[in-house]
Design a protein around this motif. Structure first.
Motif, PDB file in Angstrom:
ATOM      1  N   TYR A   1       0.844  -1.184   0.000  1.00 45.41           N
ATOM      2  CA  TYR A   1       0.000   0.000   0.000  1.00 45.41           C
ATOM      3  C   TYR A   1       0.892   1.251   0.000  1.00 45.41           C
ATOM      4  O   TYR A   1       1.997   1.231   0.550  1.00 45.41           O
ATOM      5  CB  TYR A   1      -0.897   0.057   1.240  1.00 45.41           C
ATOM      6  CG  TYR A   1      -1.930  -1.028   1.321  1.00 45.41           C
ATOM      7  CD1 TYR A   1      -1.615  -2.276   1.859  1.00 45.41           C
ATOM      8  CD2 TYR A   1      -3.228  -0.817   0.883  1.00 45.41           C
ATOM      9  CE1 TYR A   1      -2.576  -3.280   1.956  1.00 45.41           C
ATOM     10  CE2 TYR A   1      -4.191  -1.808   0.968  1.00 45.41           C
ATOM     11  CZ  TYR A   1      -3.846  -3.034   1.503  1.00 45.41           C
ATOM     12  OH  TYR A   1      -4.806  -4.030   1.589  1.00 45.41           O
TER      13      TYR A   1
ATOM     14  N   GLN B   1       0.790   5.361   1.025  1.00 50.08           N
ATOM     15  CA  GLN B   1       0.030   6.404   1.712  1.00 50.08           C
ATOM     16  C   GLN B   1       0.724   7.739   1.555  1.00 50.08           C
ATOM     17  O   GLN B   1       1.831   7.946   2.041  1.00 50.08           O
ATOM     18  CB  GLN B   1      -0.160   6.083   3.187  1.00 50.08           C
ATOM     19  CG  GLN B   1      -1.088   7.059   3.884  1.00 50.08           C
ATOM     20  CD  GLN B   1      -1.478   6.603   5.269  1.00 50.08           C
ATOM     21  OE1 GLN B   1      -0.676   6.035   5.997  1.00 50.08           O
ATOM     22  NE2 GLN B   1      -2.735   6.833   5.658  1.00 50.08           N
TER      23      GLN B   1
ATOM     24  N   LEU C   1       4.633   7.126   2.327  1.00 47.20           N
ATOM     25  CA  LEU C   1       4.862   5.970   3.183  1.00 47.20           C
ATOM     26  C   LEU C   1       4.402   4.736   2.419  1.00 47.20           C
ATOM     27  O   LEU C   1       3.303   4.725   1.862  1.00 47.20           O
ATOM     28  CB  LEU C   1       4.046   6.079   4.466  1.00 47.20           C
ATOM     29  CG  LEU C   1       4.695   6.691   5.700  1.00 47.20           C
ATOM     30  CD1 LEU C   1       3.651   6.950   6.763  1.00 47.20           C
ATOM     31  CD2 LEU C   1       5.794   5.799   6.226  1.00 47.20           C
TER      32      LEU C   1
ATOM     33  N   PHE D   1       3.529   0.815   2.837  1.00 48.78           N
ATOM     34  CA  PHE D   1       3.257  -0.225   3.819  1.00 48.78           C
ATOM     35  C   PHE D   1       3.129  -1.572   3.141  1.00 48.78           C
ATOM     36  O   PHE D   1       2.564  -1.698   2.056  1.00 48.78           O
ATOM     37  CB  PHE D   1       1.953   0.060   4.575  1.00 48.78           C
ATOM     38  CG  PHE D   1       2.003   1.241   5.489  1.00 48.78           C
ATOM     39  CD1 PHE D   1       1.357   2.419   5.138  1.00 48.78           C
ATOM     40  CD2 PHE D   1       2.699   1.191   6.684  1.00 48.78           C
ATOM     41  CE1 PHE D   1       1.388   3.517   5.980  1.00 48.78           C
ATOM     42  CE2 PHE D   1       2.742   2.292   7.534  1.00 48.78           C
ATOM     43  CZ  PHE D   1       2.089   3.454   7.177  1.00 48.78           C
TER      44      PHE D   1
ATOM     45  N   GLY E   1       2.988  -3.754   8.367  1.00 50.26           N
ATOM     46  CA  GLY E   1       4.314  -3.459   8.865  1.00 50.26           C
ATOM     47  C   GLY E   1       4.445  -1.998   9.249  1.00 50.26           C
ATOM     48  O   GLY E   1       3.501  -1.222   9.074  1.00 50.26           O
ATOM     49  N   PRO E   2       5.616  -1.610   9.739  1.00 50.89           N
ATOM     50  CA  PRO E   2       5.828  -0.232  10.199  1.00 50.89           C
ATOM     51  C   PRO E   2       5.978   0.769   9.068  1.00 50.89           C
ATOM     52  O   PRO E   2       5.921   1.974   9.299  1.00 50.89           O
ATOM     53  CB  PRO E   2       7.110  -0.330  11.022  1.00 50.89           C
ATOM     54  CG  PRO E   2       7.828  -1.494  10.432  1.00 50.89           C
ATOM     55  CD  PRO E   2       6.773  -2.460  10.014  1.00 50.89           C
TER      56      PRO E   2
ATOM     57  N   ARG F   1       9.389   5.029   4.791  1.00 50.53           N
ATOM     58  CA  ARG F   1       9.130   6.404   4.354  1.00 50.53           C
ATOM     59  C   ARG F   1      10.117   6.765   3.263  1.00 50.53           C
ATOM     60  O   ARG F   1      11.316   6.808   3.490  1.00 50.53           O
ATOM     61  CB  ARG F   1       9.277   7.391   5.507  1.00 50.53           C
ATOM     62  CG  ARG F   1       8.969   8.832   5.087  1.00 50.53           C
ATOM     63  CD  ARG F   1       8.981   9.801   6.242  1.00 50.53           C
ATOM     64  NE  ARG F   1       7.890   9.577   7.166  1.00 50.53           N
ATOM     65  CZ  ARG F   1       6.647   9.991   6.978  1.00 50.53           C
ATOM     66  NH1 ARG F   1       6.336  10.657   5.868  1.00 50.53           N
ATOM     67  NH2 ARG F   1       5.711   9.769   7.873  1.00 50.53           N
TER      68      ARG F   1
END
Lengths: 113, 115
Positions: A35, A37, A88, A90, A105-106, A109
């Motif tokens: 994904y 963002q 970001l 993911f 996951g975290p 970036r």
């Protein structure tokens, strides 16, 4: 801790470059999702892999590609980077017996300068 | 995926119960309702999922009326750490022949908890 790991945490690169983001799913999960963002687009689905095979595509640009390896980790390759690719990214994984229960996951970036 | 509508933002105080309602008028028979929580710069976290009536776990409760055209996420006694964006998602639970489970996130509800 979701059990999903992503590397690197931060990435700064220049326009036109290529980067690779890595994801290791939770133990036993066969599906991996990517994904993106960004501030103006929200959370957007890019692509899904299941046990090494591409299963679904979302809003993924042609400059982006992904793959899932036999050990189930996945890589997202971003090439010819543009400023607008800063976001970001993911990775998520799921047990395919569950419905929409994905573990994220975290994130990585990415900053393109 | 069924379209969902949530309030853009909500404010609350510590210790209060917060109810966030999601409208999904065109929900299909096989659709489940799932809620995620997201803190800034972190990945979304699965909170709860349900099909009908009421579901409760250690974090929240999910209330779904008989017509299933809406659902309410209830957070009991919120704290400052519950400040986050909450997403309501509606989609087919079945594995099917493609196994496609991509999540479509809307704008979510930004919950701000004050001391």
């Amino acid at each position: 801790d979701s059990g999903v790991t992503q590397t690197p945490k931060h990435l700064i690169t220049a326009t036109g470059q290529r980067v690779t983001l890595r994801c290791s799913p939770r133990s036993g999960d066969l599906s991996v999702y990517w994904y993106q963002q960004s501030l103006d687009q929200g959370l957007q689905f890019l692509i899904q892999y299941y046990n090494g095979e591409e299963r679904a595509k979302g809003n993924i640009l042609e400059r982006f590609s992904a793959q899932q390896f036999p050990d189930l980790h996945s890589e997202l390759n971003l090439s010819s980077l543009e400023l607008g690719d800063s976001a970001l990214y993911f990775c998520a994984s799921s047990d395919d017996r569950s419905s929409y229960e994905q573990y994220f996951g975290p994130g990585t970036r990415l900053t393109v300068t | 995926l069924a379209k969902t509508t949530q309030p853009i933002s909500m404010d609350s105080y510590e210790g209060q119960e917060v109810n966030i309602t999601c409208s999904h008028n065109n929900i299909a028979t096989n659709d489940y309702i799932t809620w995620y929580q997201q803190f800034p710069s972190q990945g979304p976290r699965f909170i709860i999922q349900g099909y009908k009536t009421k579901v409760t776990n250690e974090v929240a409760s999910l209330f779904i009326p008989a017509d299933r055209k809406s659902s309410t996420l209830s957070l009991p006694r919120v704290s400052l750490s519950d400040t986050a964006v909450y997403y309501c998602l509606v989609g087919d639970n079945t594995w099917g022949d493609t196994g496609r489970r991509a999540l479509t996130f809307g704008s979510g509800t930004r919950l701000q908890v004050q001391p």
